[in-house]
Design a protein around this motif. Structure first.
Motif, PDB file in Angstrom:
ATOM      1  N   ARG A 186      -9.296 -32.995 -43.234  1.00 22.23           N
ATOM      2  CA  ARG A 186      -9.122 -31.483 -43.077  1.00 22.23           C
ATOM      3  C   ARG A 186     -10.705 -30.869 -43.161  1.00 22.23           C
ATOM      4  O   ARG A 186     -11.237 -31.091 -44.143  1.00 22.23           O
ATOM      5  N   PRO A 187     -10.891 -30.027 -42.346  1.00 24.43           N
ATOM      6  CA  PRO A 187     -10.462 -29.593 -41.007  1.00 24.43           C
ATOM      7  C   PRO A 187     -10.596 -30.738 -40.138  1.00 24.43           C
ATOM      8  O   PRO A 187     -11.210 -31.631 -40.078  1.00 24.43           O
ATOM      9  N   GLN A 188      -9.346 -30.831 -38.892  1.00 27.57           N
ATOM     10  CA  GLN A 188      -9.529 -31.944 -38.162  1.00 27.57           C
ATOM     11  C   GLN A 188     -10.844 -31.730 -37.124  1.00 27.57           C
ATOM     12  O   GLN A 188     -11.642 -32.907 -36.909  1.00 27.57           O
ATOM     13  N   SER A 189     -10.904 -30.696 -36.525  1.00 29.15           N
ATOM     14  CA  SER A 189     -11.783 -30.389 -35.695  1.00 29.15           C
ATOM     15  C   SER A 189     -12.180 -29.049 -35.241  1.00 29.15           C
ATOM     16  O   SER A 189     -10.971 -28.295 -35.160  1.00 29.15           O
ATOM     17  N   PRO A 190     -13.138 -28.343 -34.829  1.00 31.08           N
ATOM     18  CA  PRO A 190     -14.432 -29.101 -34.801  1.00 31.08           C
ATOM     19  C   PRO A 190     -14.837 -28.805 -36.539  1.00 31.08           C
ATOM     20  O   PRO A 190     -14.729 -28.047 -37.017  1.00 31.08           O
ATOM     21  N   VAL A 191     -15.930 -29.622 -36.761  1.00 29.82           N
ATOM     22  CA  VAL A 191     -16.470 -29.708 -38.047  1.00 29.82           C
ATOM     23  C   VAL A 191     -18.154 -29.474 -37.727  1.00 29.82           C
ATOM     24  O   VAL A 191     -18.600 -30.159 -37.001  1.00 29.82           O
ATOM     25  N   PHE A 192     -18.503 -28.501 -38.293  1.00 27.27           N
ATOM     26  CA  PHE A 192     -19.958 -28.201 -38.162  1.00 27.27           C
ATOM     27  C   PHE A 192     -21.001 -28.420 -39.654  1.00 27.27           C
ATOM     28  O   PHE A 192     -20.319 -28.297 -40.558  1.00 27.27           O
ATOM     29  N   VAL A 259     -15.024 -38.652 -38.023  1.00 25.48           N
ATOM     30  CA  VAL A 259     -15.388 -37.462 -38.165  1.00 25.48           C
ATOM     31  C   VAL A 259     -16.624 -37.208 -37.718  1.00 25.48           C
ATOM     32  O   VAL A 259     -17.565 -37.766 -37.822  1.00 25.48           O
ATOM     33  N   THR A 260     -16.574 -36.275 -36.884  1.00 22.65           N
ATOM     34  CA  THR A 260     -17.736 -36.077 -35.920  1.00 22.65           C
ATOM     35  C   THR A 260     -18.240 -34.425 -36.539  1.00 22.65           C
ATOM     36  O   THR A 260     -17.438 -33.481 -36.564  1.00 22.65           O
ATOM     37  N   ILE A 261     -19.750 -34.733 -36.899  1.00 23.45           N
ATOM     38  CA  ILE A 261     -20.195 -33.364 -37.257  1.00 23.45           C
ATOM     39  C   ILE A 261     -21.159 -32.928 -36.170  1.00 23.45           C
ATOM     40  O   ILE A 261     -22.051 -33.671 -35.781  1.00 23.45           O
ATOM     41  N   HIS A 262     -20.951 -31.683 -35.887  1.00 32.06           N
ATOM     42  CA  HIS A 262     -21.869 -30.970 -34.851  1.00 32.06           C
ATOM     43  C   HIS A 262     -22.749 -30.111 -35.394  1.00 32.06           C
ATOM     44  O   HIS A 262     -22.535 -29.510 -36.367  1.00 32.06           O
ATOM     45  N   VAL A 263     -23.875 -29.955 -34.897  1.00 36.47           N
ATOM     46  CA  VAL A 263     -25.046 -28.721 -35.194  1.00 36.47           C
ATOM     47  C   VAL A 263     -24.088 -27.484 -34.302  1.00 36.47           C
ATOM     48  O   VAL A 263     -24.250 -27.762 -33.086  1.00 36.47           O
ATOM     49  N   PRO A 264     -23.808 -26.705 -35.043  1.00 35.82           N
ATOM     50  CA  PRO A 264     -22.919 -25.840 -34.179  1.00 35.82           C
ATOM     51  C   PRO A 264     -24.029 -25.037 -33.320  1.00 35.82           C
ATOM     52  O   PRO A 264     -24.849 -24.537 -33.542  1.00 35.82           O
ATOM     53  N   ARG A 265     -23.787 -25.215 -32.008  1.00 33.43           N
ATOM     54  CA  ARG A 265     -24.538 -24.609 -31.002  1.00 33.43           C
ATOM     55  C   ARG A 265     -23.761 -23.728 -30.179  1.00 33.43           C
ATOM     56  O   ARG A 265     -22.663 -23.995 -29.621  1.00 33.43           O
ATOM     57  N   TYR A 351     -24.334 -20.475 -39.444  1.00 32.89           N
ATOM     58  CA  TYR A 351     -24.720 -19.703 -38.270  1.00 32.89           C
ATOM     59  C   TYR A 351     -25.132 -20.992 -37.131  1.00 32.89           C
ATOM     60  O   TYR A 351     -25.643 -22.047 -37.496  1.00 32.89           O
ATOM     61  N   THR A 352     -24.864 -20.550 -35.826  1.00 32.72           N
ATOM     62  CA  THR A 352     -25.396 -21.426 -34.814  1.00 32.72           C
ATOM     63  C   THR A 352     -26.818 -21.145 -34.573  1.00 32.72           C
ATOM     64  O   THR A 352     -27.457 -19.905 -34.942  1.00 32.72           O
ATOM     65  N   THR A 353     -27.412 -22.030 -33.697  1.00 28.94           N
ATOM     66  CA  THR A 353     -28.742 -21.498 -33.153  1.00 28.94           C
ATOM     67  C   THR A 353     -28.281 -20.562 -32.143  1.00 28.94           C
ATOM     68  O   THR A 353     -27.383 -20.489 -31.556  1.00 28.94           O
ATOM     69  N   TYR A 354     -29.629 -20.042 -31.463  1.00 26.72           N
ATOM     70  CA  TYR A 354     -29.376 -19.227 -30.214  1.00 26.72           C
ATOM     71  C   TYR A 354     -29.176 -20.055 -29.148  1.00 26.72           C
ATOM     72  O   TYR A 354     -29.156 -21.247 -28.968  1.00 26.72           O
TER      73      TYR A 354
END
Length: 581
Positions: A186-192, A259-265, A351-354
């Motif tokens: 938890r959470p399942q997706s998406p994970v940042f 488990v996939t971790i994104h850089v939130p964009r 925060y995401t990047t621009y």
């Protein structure tokens, strides 16, 4: 006085008190039993038996005798204490648990808590059987199987005495097939990055387990049933699995969970298109990994910086696009610009990047300034000179030529590698493909007008009008190649990917309408194909307005002459009327 079997007994036991008077001179005695503290005779027999002794029978007893056929009397015996305790009840325990799994080591233990008995013999029974299968306090199944499942009970007998315990309560041993935990995340997706992730290794509330975790099949580490990673990093991503152990027994591994971790964009797109005519609707769409839920969005325009970098200016009505969509119902000239967005997670302050940049190019119906291009086309050959000038009706001062390229940079002409700005004219000495971009005129106050998409290509180019074509006029297209003379090619012409005319040196569309708006290109079977050019069609109502204004202005300009003419004719008529006959 004697007590059989012993003076310390359990409730329910049979106890016999016996009074013996050893004297050869008396052949028969009358016996009298008393309990200390009572004047009542308990019994007048030599032996007194309690068939099922109770705690109320406990106490001190004594006896004496009188000669049956004489007057002689014995002395009072010594007192004997009869102790009656509650019969103990064994307690059965199963380790590691009542519910175990095939192959585990299981131990049954029978405990009898009574301080009066120092040594017990234990008797084990299963499923109501009368056969004793074990006489040890602990019975161990080294590798339990389903056949060992059942209901067990025990009781104890004193090793060197006559004491015995109650029967224990039955305890059920359940043996199941191999166990496999369930791994949830938890959470399942998406994970940042910056989020908190909780993984749980579940075993249906069966206790006594130690949990082992591994990531990407690396070494296992013992941790709790729940594993929480606060403020995750990209490196925390991977394939997790878990299992549990109890003693020497291990469960199967759980099904692995990725488990996939994104850089939130943030990703910005435009609908329906970025090339607009004044008055068209347009929507900017901002998404984070394909979703707009759970985020708050901010919207910016990219501004030119003289320090070789671009800055972002927050839109004054940025909150209007909080749901991920920023909609303009009727595009105005001042909507021309380069846009970006950014998102913030409501609860986690992530925060995401621009986002990527998305330009909007709005062509005006009657712009105050024109971008004059020489040669007058939108596609150009390499290694040629290109001139761009901003011209308005009054003067050309105060205008600057700006450029936006697909690399996302805003620049003015003086910052081009081969460019120079003289007044409101930008000159590129020798074109290269990197000069491809959108060019427009910017006023000193920052207003943007007349965007034109210019491409520079090594091979075949499409010759098309620089400015929007007015409805009702003709549209002429040619296909050019720089290494032949004349450069005109006999080629096929396409609109929005569909062939509209083949094998012609010049394609003419008479009386264009709004439906002719689109992306055009040409293709030669040997020389190749050109890039695509957007051709917009402008409504003719502006021309009508100009024609009406021209008529009115002409009429107003003629009014003085008309008035003078009328006056002269009137005076002439009067003079003729006064002439004598």
């Amino acid at each position: 006085m004697t007590v059989r079997p012993q003076s310390s007994v359990f409730t329910g036991d049979s106890v016999t008190l016996r009074c013996d008077i050893y004297d050869g001179g008396v052949t028969r005695w009358w016996y009298y039993w008393y309990k200390v503290g009572s004047t009542s005779v308990v019994s007048e027999r030599q032996e007194h038996t309690f068939r099922s002794v109770t705690e109320s029978d406990a106490g001190k007893y004594f006896c004496y005798g009188t000669e049956t056929e004489g007057s002689r009397r014995s002395q009072r015996s010594d007192e004997v204490t009869l102790t009656v305790s509650e019969r103990p009840k064994p307690k059965v325990t199963i380790k590691p648990d009542h519910h175990v799994f095939r192959g585990e080591t299981v131990t049954l233990r029978c405990d009898i808590y009574d301080g009066g008995v120092t040594s017990w013999r234990y008797n084990w029974y299963k499923d109501g059987s009368t056969s004793v299968f074990s006489e040890r306090q602990e019975h161990t199944f080294s590798s339990v199987t389903e056949s060992d499942a059942g209901k067990y009970f025990c009781y104890g007998t004193e090793t060197e005495g006559s004491h015995s315990s109650h029967l224990s309560d039955e305890v059920t041993l359940t043996v199941s097939d191999c166990l496999k935990p369930t791994l949830t995340v938890r959470p399942q997706s998406p994970v940042f990055t910056g989020d908190s992730v909780t993984l749980r290794c579940e075993l249906d509330k069966i206790t006594g387990w130690e949990f082992l975790w591994s990531k990407d099949s690396n070494t296992e580490s013992p941790e709790a049933e729940t594993k929480t990673i606060s403020r995750v990093k990209v490196s925390d991503g991977g394939e997790y699995r878990c299992r549990a152990r109890r003693g020497g027994y291990y469960t199967d591994y759980s099904k692995p969970v990725a488990v996939t971790i994104h850089v939130p964009r943030a990703v910005l797109s435009v609908s329906p298109q970025k090339w607009l005519t004044e008055g068209d609707p347009v929507t900017l769409i901002c998404e984070v990994n394909g979703s707009s839920t759970g985020w708050t969005f901010s919207w910016f325009t990219e501004t030119f910086s003289s320090e070789s970098r671009n800055d972002y200016e927050l839109l004054s009505d940025s909150s209007r696009g909080a749901g991920g969509k920023y909609t303009v119902s009727s595009a105005d000239l001042n909507h021309t610009g380069v846009y970006v967005c950014r998102a913030e997670r409501d609860k986690t302050a992530v925060y995401t990047t621009y986002s990527n940049t998305q330009p909007l190019w709005v062509t005006g119906v009657s712009p105050p300034v024109s971008l004059i291009i020489s040669p007058s086309r939108t596609q150009h050959f390499t290694s040629v000179s290109l001139s761009l000038s901003c011209e308005d009706q009054s003067n050309s001062d105060g205008w600057t030529v700006r450029r936006y390229t697909d690399s996302g940079w805003l620049k003015d002409c003086s910052s081009f590698l081969r460019g120079s700005q003289t007044g409101s004219t930008c000159t590129i000495r020798s074109t290269v493909p990197s000069d491809t971009g959108v060019y427009w005129c910017q006023s000193e106050s920052g207003e943007n007008y007349h965007p034109v998409n210019i491409t520079v290509h090594f091979g075949v180019i499409l010759e098309s009008p620089v400015h929007p074509v007015t409805e009702g006029n003709n549209l002429t297209l040619r296909c050019l190649y720089p290494y032949i003379s004349p450069p005109n090619l006999r080629a096929d012409f396409y609109k929005d990917g569909s062939l509209i005319q083949n094998q012609t040196t010049e394609m003419i569309i008479p009386t264009v309408s709004k439906s002719h708006e689109g992306f055009y290109y040409c293709k030669h079977p040997e020389r190749g194909e050109s890039l695509k050019s957007w051709i917009s069609v402008r409504g003719s109502h502006s021309d009508s307005q100009i024609s009406v204004l021209h008529i009115l202005s002409s009429a107003l300009a003629a009014c003085p002459y008309l008035i003078v003419t009328v006056v002269l004719i009137y005076k002439c008529c009067r003079m003729r009327g006064k002439t004598p006959e």
